[in-house]
Design an enzyme around this catalytic site. Structure first.
Site, mmCIF file in Angstrom:
data_model
loop_
_atom_site.group_PDB
_atom_site.id
_atom_site.type_symbol
_atom_site.label_atom_id
_atom_site.label_comp_id
_atom_site.label_asym_id
_atom_site.label_seq_id
_atom_site.Cartn_x
_atom_site.Cartn_y
_atom_site.Cartn_z
ATOM 1 N N CYS A 47 0.875 -1.179 0.000
ATOM 2 C CA CYS A 47 0.000 0.000 0.000
ATOM 3 C C CYS A 47 0.909 1.225 0.000
ATOM 4 O O CYS A 47 1.629 1.474 0.976
ATOM 5 C CB CYS A 47 -0.883 -0.018 1.241
ATOM 6 S SG CYS A 47 -1.966 1.419 1.363
ATOM 7 N N CYS A 70 -0.317 3.423 -6.822
ATOM 8 C CA CYS A 70 -1.314 2.916 -5.871
ATOM 9 C C CYS A 70 -1.579 1.491 -6.296
ATOM 10 O O CYS A 70 -1.827 1.231 -7.497
ATOM 11 C CB CYS A 70 -2.598 3.743 -5.950
ATOM 12 S SG CYS A 70 -3.968 3.000 -5.039
HETATM 13 N N1 DGL Z 1 -3.648 0.479 -2.454
HETATM 14 C C1 DGL Z 1 -3.436 1.670 -1.666
HETATM 15 C C2 DGL Z 1 -2.194 2.391 -2.196
HETATM 16 O O1 DGL Z 1 -1.348 1.735 -2.794
HETATM 17 C C3 DGL Z 1 -4.727 2.441 -1.647
HETATM 18 C C4 DGL Z 1 -4.820 3.450 -0.625
HETATM 19 C C5 DGL Z 1 -6.206 3.850 -0.165
HETATM 20 O O2 DGL Z 1 -6.799 3.082 0.587
HETATM 21 O O3 DGL Z 1 -6.617 4.953 -0.519
HETATM 22 O O4 DGL Z 1 -2.006 3.570 -2.017
#
Ligand code: DGL
Length: 280
Positions: free
Chosen positions: A69, A201
Site C-alpha cells: 500500500c 497505488c
Molecule cells: N492500495 C493503496 C495504495 O497503494 C490504496 C490506498 C487507499 O486506501 O486509498 O495507495
C-alpha cells in the site's frame, strides 16, 4: 509466512505477482477494507491503521510483511522500520513498494551513490498517479530526486479511484474517472513529451487497461506488482531466514464483511477459489 498488507483489495495485485514468483511460499493477505480508502485520510490515522494491521499479521505468525500500500508506506514506513519495529518486533521485518518502484523507474538502485550513476540518465518525464495522501507526501518525487535528478516526475492525485474500485463500480464510471485524471495531467504537461507512467497505488493495476486506453500509445506503464516481486526475490536471497518453511499457499483476511470482499476479489483477479475470512 509472508504477510501482505493493503488498505483494501489493491494489494491483491501484488499478491498475484508474489504467488506467481514464489510458488513455494506461504502468504497471508490482510486487507483493512473496513477502513479503506486510506488515501484521503490524515497521516496520524493512516499510521495508526497501518500499525494495527501489521500487528494482526504478526499475530498470525508472519515474520516478514510486504506493505503493498503506497499510502501506508508514504505515511511512515521509515518511522515504522526504525522505531516501532525494533522495539515491538525486533525479529520481524517490514518492506515496502515505493523504493523498488523508483529504482525500477529511474534505473538507479539504492546502492548507487556515485555521481556517474545519477548522471547517466537522460531527461525524461514520468507521470505518477496515486492517492491524494501519496501525492501530497511527495515520497515518489523525493526518492526519484535522490537517484535521477534528470527525471521530471509530474504527479496527479486520483481521490475517487480507490473508493470506486472498492465499491465495485461499473467499468464506465471507472473509465470516466481515469480519463478525467489523465486529461488533467496531460493539460498540465502541455507540449512536454510523456515518457512513462507510474501507477503509484496498488489498486490501480486492477484498472491498468483503463489507464492504457487513456494515455498515449507509446508510453510505458511501470508495473508495481512485478517490480515488488523482483525486489522481494532479492531480499529473500540476502535474508533466506525470512523465506518460510510452511506449506505453500495463501490465506486471505479482511477487517469487514468477507463475502462481499471475496466477490470483489473474484471480479478483479478472476480466481474463484479465493475466500476471505473476517479478522476484525
Ligand atoms: N492500495 C493503496 C495504495 O497503494 C490504496 C490506498 C487507499 O486506501 O486509498 O495507495
Amino acid at each position: 509466512m509472508i504477510g501482505i498488507f493493503d488498505s483494501g483489495s489493491g494489494g491483491l495485485t501484488v499478491f498475484r505477482a508474489l504467488r506467481d514468483t514464489f510458488p513455494d511460499q506461504r502468504f497471508v493477505y490482510y486487507g483493512d477494507h473496513g477502513n479503506a480508502p486510506y488515501g484521503n485520510r490524515d497521516a496520524d490515522t493512516i499510521y495508526e491503521f497501518t500499525v494495527s494491521s501489521l500487528e494482526r499479521l504478526f499475530e498470525l505468525g508472519c515474520s516478514l510483511i510486504v506493505v503493498a500500500c503506497n499510502t501506508a508506506a508514504a505515511t511512515g514506513l521509515r518511522r515504522l522500520q526504525q522505531t516501532w519495529l525494533p522495539t515491538r518486533y525486533p525479529d520481524k521485518r517490514v518492506i515496502g513498494v515505493i523504493v523498488p518502484m523508483v529504482e525500477a523507474m529511474t534505473g538507479v538502485p539504492w546502492s548507487a551513490e556515485s555521481d556517474s550513476a545519477l548522471q547517466n540518465h537522460g531527461k525524461k518525464t514520468v507521470a505518477v498517479f496515486a492517492t491524494r495522501y501519496t501525492v501530497e507526501s511527495r515520497v515518489f518525487v523525493e526518492e526519484a530526486a535522490k537517484r535521477a535528478p534528470n527525471v521530471n516526475l509530474v504527479q496527479q492525485a486520483c481521490p475517487s479511484l480507490v473508493r470506486l474500485i472498492e465499491a465495485n463500480a461499473p467499468v464506465q464510471d471507472l473509465r470516466r474517472a481515469v480519463r478525467r485524471y489523465v486529461t488533467l495531467l496531460m493539460r498540465r504537461l502541455g507540449e512536454e513529451r510523456l515518457d512513462g507512467v507510474l501507477l503509484g497505488c496498488t489498486h490501480y493495476p486492477l484498472i491498468e487497461d483503463l489507464f492504457a486506453e487513456a494515455i498515449p500509445n507509446d508510453v510505458e506503464i511501470f508495473s508495481q506488482p512485478k517490480v515488488t516481486a523482483s525486489s522481494l526475490a532479492g531480499y529473500l536471497a540476502r535474508h533466506p531466514e525470512f523465506a518460510c518453511g510452511h506449506e505453500p499457499g495463501a490465506t486471505f483476511c479482511t477487517s469487514t464483511n468477507p463475502e462481499y470482499i471475496t466477490k470483489l476479489a473474484w471480479r478483479f483477479l478472476g480466481d474463484t477459489n479465493m475466500q476471505f475470512n473476517a479478522l476484525p
